[in-house]
Design a protein around this motif. Structure first.
Motif, PDB file in Angstrom:
ATOM      1  N   PRO A   1       0.940  -5.908   2.566  1.00 34.14           N
ATOM      2  CA  PRO A   1       1.906  -5.138   1.794  1.00 34.14           C
ATOM      3  C   PRO A   1       1.298  -3.841   1.246  1.00 34.14           C
ATOM      4  CG  PRO A   1       1.075  -6.968   0.491  1.00 34.14           C
ATOM      5  CD  PRO A   1       0.494  -7.127   1.866  1.00 34.14           C
ATOM      6  N   TRP A   2       2.149  -2.834   1.161  1.00 33.72           N
ATOM      7  CA  TRP A   2       1.708  -1.504   0.743  1.00 33.72           C
ATOM      8  C   TRP A   2       2.644  -1.032  -0.371  1.00 33.72           C
ATOM      9  CZ3 TRP A   2      -2.525   1.081   2.671  1.00 33.72           C
ATOM     10  CH2 TRP A   2      -2.684   2.404   2.274  1.00 33.72           C
ATOM     11  N   ARG A   3       2.053  -0.693  -1.520  1.00 34.24           N
ATOM     12  CA  ARG A   3       2.880  -0.360  -2.682  1.00 34.24           C
ATOM     13  C   ARG A   3       3.111   1.148  -2.750  1.00 34.24           C
ATOM     14  NH1 ARG A   3       1.286  -1.209  -9.005  1.00 34.24           N
ATOM     15  NH2 ARG A   3       3.398  -1.437  -9.829  1.00 34.24           N
ATOM     16  N   THR A   4       4.356   1.546  -2.867  1.00 32.52           N
ATOM     17  CA  THR A   4       4.671   2.963  -3.023  1.00 32.52           C
ATOM     18  C   THR A   4       5.751   3.110  -4.086  1.00 32.52           C
ATOM     19  OG1 THR A   4       6.585   3.507  -1.664  1.00 32.52           O
ATOM     20  CG2 THR A   4       4.569   3.013  -0.496  1.00 32.52           C
ATOM     21  N   GLY A   5       5.955   4.321  -4.511  1.00 34.49           N
ATOM     22  CA  GLY A   5       6.971   4.549  -5.531  1.00 34.49           C
ATOM     23  C   GLY A   5       7.313   6.004  -5.645  1.00 34.49           C
ATOM     24  N   SER A   6       8.142   6.314  -6.640  1.00 32.54           N
ATOM     25  CA  SER A   6       8.427   7.719  -6.906  1.00 32.54           C
ATOM     26  C   SER A   6       8.068   8.013  -8.357  1.00 32.54           C
ATOM     27  CB  SER A   6       9.884   8.068  -6.600  1.00 32.54           C
ATOM     28  OG  SER A   6      10.759   7.363  -7.440  1.00 32.54           O
TER      29      SER A   6
ATOM     30  N   GLY B   1      -2.527  -0.637  -7.469  1.00 39.99           N
ATOM     31  CA  GLY B   1      -2.126  -1.970  -7.913  1.00 39.99           C
ATOM     32  C   GLY B   1      -2.148  -2.169  -9.413  1.00 39.99           C
ATOM     33  N   ASP B   2      -2.912  -1.365 -10.132  1.00 39.66           N
ATOM     34  CA  ASP B   2      -3.012  -1.558 -11.583  1.00 39.66           C
ATOM     35  C   ASP B   2      -1.941  -0.800 -12.371  1.00 39.66           C
ATOM     36  OD1 ASP B   2      -5.135  -3.208 -11.203  1.00 39.66           O
ATOM     37  OD2 ASP B   2      -6.677  -1.742 -11.745  1.00 39.66           O
ATOM     38  N   CYS B   3      -1.069  -0.049 -11.695  1.00 45.23           N
ATOM     39  CA  CYS B   3      -0.005   0.667 -12.417  1.00 45.23           C
ATOM     40  C   CYS B   3       1.071  -0.327 -12.832  1.00 45.23           C
ATOM     41  CB  CYS B   3       0.651   1.731 -11.531  1.00 45.23           C
ATOM     42  SG  CYS B   3      -0.409   3.107 -11.127  1.00 45.23           S
ATOM     43  N   ALA B   4       1.422  -0.316 -14.118  1.00 48.66           N
ATOM     44  CA  ALA B   4       2.523  -1.172 -14.566  1.00 48.66           C
ATOM     45  C   ALA B   4       3.840  -0.516 -14.162  1.00 48.66           C
ATOM     46  CB  ALA B   4       2.468  -1.344 -16.070  1.00 48.66           C
ATOM     47  N   PRO B   5       4.877  -1.331 -13.881  1.00 51.13           N
ATOM     48  CA  PRO B   5       6.178  -0.744 -13.547  1.00 51.13           C
ATOM     49  C   PRO B   5       6.652   0.202 -14.647  1.00 51.13           C
ATOM     50  CG  PRO B   5       6.206  -3.112 -13.170  1.00 51.13           C
ATOM     51  CD  PRO B   5       4.906  -2.796 -13.849  1.00 51.13           C
ATOM     52  N   ARG B   6       7.276   1.305 -14.248  1.00 50.07           N
ATOM     53  CA  ARG B   6       7.861   2.287 -15.181  1.00 50.07           C
ATOM     54  C   ARG B   6       6.857   2.826 -16.194  1.00 50.07           C
ATOM     55  NH1 ARG B   6      11.106   1.082 -11.912  1.00 50.07           N
ATOM     56  NH2 ARG B   6      12.638  -0.576 -12.027  1.00 50.07           N
ATOM     57  N   SER B   7       5.587   2.895 -15.830  1.00 50.43           N
ATOM     58  CA  SER B   7       4.571   3.333 -16.802  1.00 50.43           C
ATOM     59  C   SER B   7       4.231   4.803 -16.588  1.00 50.43           C
ATOM     60  CB  SER B   7       3.312   2.483 -16.643  1.00 50.43           C
ATOM     61  OG  SER B   7       2.789   2.654 -15.339  1.00 50.43           O
ATOM     62  N   ARG B   8       3.470   5.343 -17.511  1.00 51.30           N
ATOM     63  CA  ARG B   8       2.912   6.674 -17.352  1.00 51.30           C
ATOM     64  C   ARG B   8       1.769   6.583 -16.345  1.00 51.30           C
ATOM     65  NH1 ARG B   8       4.911  11.189 -18.729  1.00 51.30           N
ATOM     66  NH2 ARG B   8       2.865  12.016 -19.271  1.00 51.30           N
ATOM     67  N   VAL B   9       1.719   7.524 -15.434  1.00 54.40           N
ATOM     68  CA  VAL B   9       0.685   7.490 -14.396  1.00 54.40           C
ATOM     69  C   VAL B   9       0.106   8.891 -14.192  1.00 54.40           C
ATOM     70  CG1 VAL B   9       1.663   5.534 -13.116  1.00 54.40           C
ATOM     71  CG2 VAL B   9       2.413   7.858 -12.587  1.00 54.40           C
TER      72      VAL B   9
ATOM     73  N   ASP C   1      10.422  -4.577  -0.930  1.00 54.64           N
ATOM     74  CA  ASP C   1      11.031  -5.183  -2.123  1.00 54.64           C
ATOM     75  C   ASP C   1      11.835  -4.138  -2.905  1.00 54.64           C
ATOM     76  OD1 ASP C   1       9.366  -7.094  -1.167  1.00 54.64           O
ATOM     77  OD2 ASP C   1       7.973  -7.085  -2.860  1.00 54.64           O
ATOM     78  N   PRO C   2      13.021  -4.442  -3.388  1.00 48.98           N
ATOM     79  CA  PRO C   2      13.729  -5.732  -3.282  1.00 48.98           C
ATOM     80  C   PRO C   2      14.590  -5.884  -2.024  1.00 48.98           C
ATOM     81  CG  PRO C   2      14.934  -4.247  -4.716  1.00 48.98           C
ATOM     82  CD  PRO C   2      13.739  -3.475  -4.217  1.00 48.98           C
TER      83      PRO C   2
ATOM     84  N   THR D   1       8.380   0.186  -4.708  1.00 47.76           N
ATOM     85  CA  THR D   1       8.656  -0.862  -3.727  1.00 47.76           C
ATOM     86  C   THR D   1       7.345  -1.276  -3.079  1.00 47.76           C
ATOM     87  OG1 THR D   1       9.902  -1.478  -1.739  1.00 47.76           O
ATOM     88  CG2 THR D   1       9.145   0.794  -1.865  1.00 47.76           C
ATOM     89  N   THR D   2       7.352  -2.472  -2.541  1.00 48.70           N
ATOM     90  CA  THR D   2       6.219  -2.928  -1.754  1.00 48.70           C
ATOM     91  C   THR D   2       6.695  -3.060  -0.314  1.00 48.70           C
ATOM     92  OG1 THR D   2       5.304  -4.069  -3.640  1.00 48.70           O
ATOM     93  CG2 THR D   2       4.506  -4.744  -1.482  1.00 48.70           C
ATOM     94  N   ILE D   3       6.148  -2.211   0.537  1.00 47.63           N
ATOM     95  CA  ILE D   3       6.556  -2.210   1.939  1.00 47.63           C
ATOM     96  C   ILE D   3       5.881  -3.380   2.643  1.00 47.63           C
ATOM     97  CG2 ILE D   3       6.447  -0.906   4.094  1.00 47.63           C
ATOM     98  CD1 ILE D   3       6.570   1.658   2.369  1.00 47.63           C
ATOM     99  N   ARG D   4       6.682  -4.234   3.266  1.00 49.80           N
ATOM    100  CA  ARG D   4       6.122  -5.439   3.888  1.00 49.80           C
ATOM    101  C   ARG D   4       6.065  -5.334   5.396  1.00 49.80           C
ATOM    102  NH1 ARG D   4       4.783  -8.841  -0.154  1.00 49.80           N
ATOM    103  NH2 ARG D   4       5.907  -8.284  -2.040  1.00 49.80           N
ATOM    104  N   THR D   5       6.775  -4.352   5.927  1.00 49.84           N
ATOM    105  CA  THR D   5       6.707  -4.149   7.370  1.00 49.84           C
ATOM    106  C   THR D   5       6.997  -2.681   7.632  1.00 49.84           C
ATOM    107  OG1 THR D   5       7.573  -4.815   9.518  1.00 49.84           O
ATOM    108  CG2 THR D   5       9.146  -4.769   7.695  1.00 49.84           C
ATOM    109  N   SER D   6       6.435  -2.152   8.689  1.00 50.98           N
ATOM    110  CA  SER D   6       6.638  -0.741   8.979  1.00 50.98           C
ATOM    111  C   SER D   6       6.635  -0.537  10.471  1.00 50.98           C
ATOM    112  CB  SER D   6       5.526   0.089   8.332  1.00 50.98           C
ATOM    113  OG  SER D   6       5.646   1.449   8.725  1.00 50.98           O
ATOM    114  N   THR D   7       7.328   0.527  10.928  1.00 52.27           N
ATOM    115  CA  THR D   7       7.281   0.864  12.339  1.00 52.27           C
ATOM    116  C   THR D   7       5.956   1.530  12.683  1.00 52.27           C
ATOM    117  OG1 THR D   7       8.331   2.950  11.799  1.00 52.27           O
ATOM    118  CG2 THR D   7       9.763   1.201  12.587  1.00 52.27           C
ATOM    119  N   ASN D   8       5.228   1.969  11.652  1.00 48.65           N
ATOM    120  CA  ASN D   8       3.953   2.650  11.872  1.00 48.65           C
ATOM    121  C   ASN D   8       2.816   1.621  11.864  1.00 48.65           C
ATOM    122  OD1 ASN D   8       1.393   3.889  10.577  1.00 48.65           O
ATOM    123  ND2 ASN D   8       2.492   5.617  11.468  1.00 48.65           N
ATOM    124  N   LEU D   9       2.009   1.639  12.921  1.00 54.33           N
ATOM    125  CA  LEU D   9       0.968   0.615  13.087  1.00 54.33           C
ATOM    126  C   LEU D   9       0.005   0.566  11.922  1.00 54.33           C
ATOM    127  CD1 LEU D   9      -0.327   0.549  16.763  1.00 54.33           C
ATOM    128  CD2 LEU D   9       0.856  -1.237  15.488  1.00 54.33           C
TER     129      LEU D   9
END
Lengths: 417, 389
Positions: free
Chosen positions: A100-105, A120-128, B203-204, A85-93
């Motif tokens: 935007p901040w990109r995070t995932g599992s 940013g260069d990780c493709a979705p569902r890729s090996r990381v 997102d989403p 997901t890309t977090i677009r707003t947060s309660t943390n300053l």
């Protein structure tokens, strides 16, 4: 593809300098093992000694067999990006200002599912691959990066938050006379440092490296670490544009307590190696702390070059090492004092270097190039503790296993320098 | 293990109370709990001194626990419970209280959930929600569960070809229901277009996928059927109830919840099937989790939720009444009371007391709960089938 990081525009003095904000710092005691590994750039997780289950998040008992014996062990950092997901707003300053901040599992091959930052260069569902990095709070966080290096990946805004990359930053090196300084200047220039200032004590006295420094176009400035007024004067002029400070100044003479016979050299060693660090920190620290969130060329790191024998002493350089041990102890206090602003303290522990003062010692020794490379590499990876050279790595490993055994083995009869 | 659960025969639910929510409140959790308790006792013509069982769910009572509340509120119960299970707490409170009443440990248990919402209290609660969250999600920008549910929604959408519209329909129908519910915080109609064009949050997930933290409280009483009859109170029966914690821990991402483990018992005990339900109240802090409950509670197969709901009308007059008072998505999330809102509304529905949100001839209601995003998933699930007397 990472967007190339642009050099920052000239600072507008009418605009407010962004106050340093930090990501959340609170952690459980169990999780600090991850922090210890991140300080050295390793990826380690708790692994159950009885059933080998790899654990995450950090815990106090094995999720499989309830054993409480789960030493931190280096494990494979590879896995698959499950969701993002890309977090677009947060309660943390901190995150709010950087969205935007990109995070995932990531499902790690070793077992656990890990919530992490995503490059940013990780493709979705890729090996990381997961990198264990210190964030601006000085705490370990995990970042998923592509398995193959990508061009300019160090410019990724989230990764750059974790590092102290010299690119586009201005660096102060405190000792022009150190024989390793020309090599260090070259490595920093190669890494994209925007400006390099070098402090020079006793400017009237010639030294072999000066021509090389002048040739590389560095800005030489008078700086005497034993003189508070001199340090303050330079801080007044350059403190506001010092993004990385590398303190490589040293005064050294061989000998233990009895060999020396008096305290004259020891006083000099303390003046330069210990009090010099303190004077620098008092003069430059507050300004650097205030600029720790100041955009592309924010203040990022404070580097101390120390003898690895600061960890465990022996008579051959006993008094010099003692002053380094004092500086090391001071650096731990300094690290905690800077942490609130997000300014990193990196200690580079080096084995004997290839220069006149270590001449009587047998190899392996650390070349000036290798020391410079370690410093730049540590900044680029955002480390806290760097062990440079085989002697330093070996001594650190022995220190980790048992400091008392190390003390005894280093001080038995023989050449245990 | 393996033994059959005993029925809840002879125990009933009565006196459902919802204290109208407020976006921010200067009052404390104690105030909100006391207010709901007072209303539910008043409905039963009980005094606080007469109450002998008390169950509390709250996140914002600190430094107090229900122990402190007994002195604070002048209660002397012989049975006292605290349910720290967030969105699953309503059904779990019901289960425990029902067994206490059945066993004679208590005559009447008041189950109350309430939380306050001060300016900035939500943010401060997040940082200390759980140890795993503190260590392993909060430092990654997970201020609250938005990003957790974003990951889940992201994976659900790819796995089952769901679209944002599929989730949007749930939110839009709930808003239509909320417009009939006087206690709802959201009073403006919501169109699918509004939903699709809302400000992105993680997102989403966008604005209307998220609940608004509010202050509020909910309560109901658990007693024997004889007691309810004697007091002339409308009551609901408990057909069945289940709870499960940390189910399917081996799943790398939570695409199913613990309901699936106990589903057969849920319907078996109540001698009912999903098609018998006149209304469904799912835990709805994000629409994806409502979708998953509809699947995991047997209304359709895994991944079929979007198709199943596509030709259903989820409003109170529709063929699949769902979250009839607007749920948390439209009424607001009042902390632990979010684990009660569906249950309390369901009691009103099957006792014919729902007023403007009443589903016609509501005889059987399914209520489910989901709670506690400890790290990467919600750990608590619960569900109950309520029946009209």
């Amino acid at each position: 593809m990472t967007t190339p990081l642009q050099p920052p525009p000239k600072k507008n003095p009418q605009k407010r300098t962004v106050s340093p904000t930090r990501p959340p710092e609170m952690r459980s005691r169990a999780s600090l093992g991850l922090q210890a590994a991140a300080a050295e750039g390793r990826f380690a997780l708790q692994v159950c000694a009885e059933c080998q289950t790899v654990q995450y998040p950090p815990r106090d008992a094995c999720q499989n067999c309830l054993s409480t014996d789960m030493p931190w062990t280096d494990v494979s950092p590879d896995g698959e990006l499950l969701a993002e997901t890309t977090i677009r707003t947060s309660t943390n300053l901190y995150f709010r200002e950087r969205s935007p901040w990109r995070t995932g599992s990531v499902k790690l091959d070793a077992g656990p599912v890990i919530i992490c930052h995503v490059h940013g260069d990780c493709a979705p569902r890729s090996r990381v691959t997961l990198w264990n990095l210190l964030d601006r709070a000085g705490q370990a966080t995990l970042l998923a990066v592509p398995q193959e290096r990508t061009p300019l990946m160090e410019d990724d805004p989230q990764l750059r938050q974790m590092t102290a990359d010299p690119k586009h930053r201005r660096v102060l090196i405190t000792d022009a006379r150190h024989p390793g300084t020309p090599a260090l200047v070259k490595a920093l220039k190669d890494a994209g440092a925007a400006m390099i200032f070098v402090g020079e004590a006793e400017t009237w006295r010639p030294y072999p490296g000066r021509a090389a420094l002048e040739e590389m176009g560095v800005d030489l400035q008078p700086l005497d670490l034993t003189d508070t007024a001199s340090v303050q004067k330079l801080a007044g002029e350059y403190g506001g544009k010092t993004d990385i400070l590398i303190n490589n100044a040293r005064f050294m003479r061989p000998g233990g307590v009895l060999e020396r016979g008096d305290t004259a050299f020891a006083k000099e060693e303390i003046e330069v190696n210990y009090l010099g660090l303190m004077r620098l920190a008092q003069a430059f620290g507050p300004g650097m702390c205030a600029r720790a969130s100041d955009g592309v060329n924010s203040a990022a790191a404070w580097v101390n070059v120390l003898s690895v024998e600061a960890l465990s002493n022996a008579p051959a350089y006993g008094c010099f090492n003692a002053s380094n041990a004092a500086a090391f102890a001071l650096s731990q206090s300094l690290r905690a004092e800077f942490r609130g602003a997000g300014l990193r303290v990196m200690n580079v522990f080096t084995g004997p270097t290839e220069d006149a003062w270590y001449q009587p010692l047998p190899p392996p020794k650390v070349t000036h190039g290798a020391l410079a490379k370690s410093i730049v590499d540590g900044l680029q990876r955002g480390l806290e503790d760097v062990y440079c050279g085989d002697v330093a790595k070996d001594l650190h490993e022995r220190f980790r296993r048992d400091p008392k055994v190390l003390e005894r083995e280093r001080t038995m009869a023989g050449d245990m320098a | 293990m393996g033994r059959r659960r005993q029925s809840y025969d002879g125990v009933v639910l009565a006196c459902p109370v919802s204290i109208p929510y407020q976006r921010y409140s200067v009052d404390t959790a104690h105030w909100w709990i006391a207010t709901a308790l007072r209303e539910t006792l008043k409905a039963a013509k009980l005094t606080p001194k007469e109450l002998d069982g008390f169950s509390v769910s709250s996140f914002t009572l600190f430094p107090d626990t229900p122990v402190g509340l007994t002195q604070h509120l002048g209660l002397s119960p012989r049975w006292l419970d605290m349910i720290p299970m967030g969105g699953a707490s309503g059904v779990v409170a019901l289960r425990r209280a029902a067994r206490a009443v059945q066993a004679g440990d208590s005559d009447i248990v008041a189950c109350v959930a309430g939380d306050t919402n001060h300016i900035d209290s939500f943010r401060r609660m997040l940082s200390s929600f759980s140890r795993f969250a503190m260590d392993a999600s909060y430092p990654y920008g997970y201020g609250g569960p938005n990003a957790n549910f974003a990951l889940l929604t992201d994976r659900y959408m790819t796995e089952f070809n769901a679209t944002r519209e599929d989730f949007g329909r749930i939110c839009v129908a709930q808003r239509a229901n909320a417009l009939n519910y006087p206690g709802a915080i959201m009073k403006k109609p919501l169109t699918l277009e509004d939903y699709m064009n809302a400000r992105p949050i993680a997102d989403p997930i966008a604005l209307f996928d998220c609940v608004m933290p509010v202050a509020g409280s909910e309560a109901f009483l658990v007693m024997t059927e004889d007691e309810a009859v004697r007091r002339d109170l409308p009551f609901a029966r408990i057909g069945s109830a289940i709870e499960r914690h940390n189910a399917h821990a081996e799943d790398p991402i939570q695409l199913r919840g613990g309901w699936t483990v106990d589903l057969d018992e849920l319907y078996g005990m109540a001698q009912a099937a999903p098609t018998d339900m006149d209304l469904v109240q799912t835990y709805d802090d994000y629409p994806v989790i409502s979708m998953m409950q509809i699947e995991d509670l047997g209304f359709c197969g895994k991944g079929e939720g979007p198709d199943f709901l596509r030709d259903k009308d989820m409003t109170i007059t529709g063929d699949f009444p769902h979250n009839t008072n607007g749920g948390q998505l439209s009424a607001g999330q009042a902390g632990a009371a979010g684990g009660f809102i569906g249950l309390v509304e369901a009691i009103r529905q099957v006792t014919g007391q729902a007023g403007p949100t009443q589903v016609k001839d509501a005889k059987k209601a399914l209520v489910s709960g989901f709670g506690m995003i400890n790290y990467d998933r919600g750990l608590c699930t619960s569900a109950a089938i309520l029946e009209a007397a």
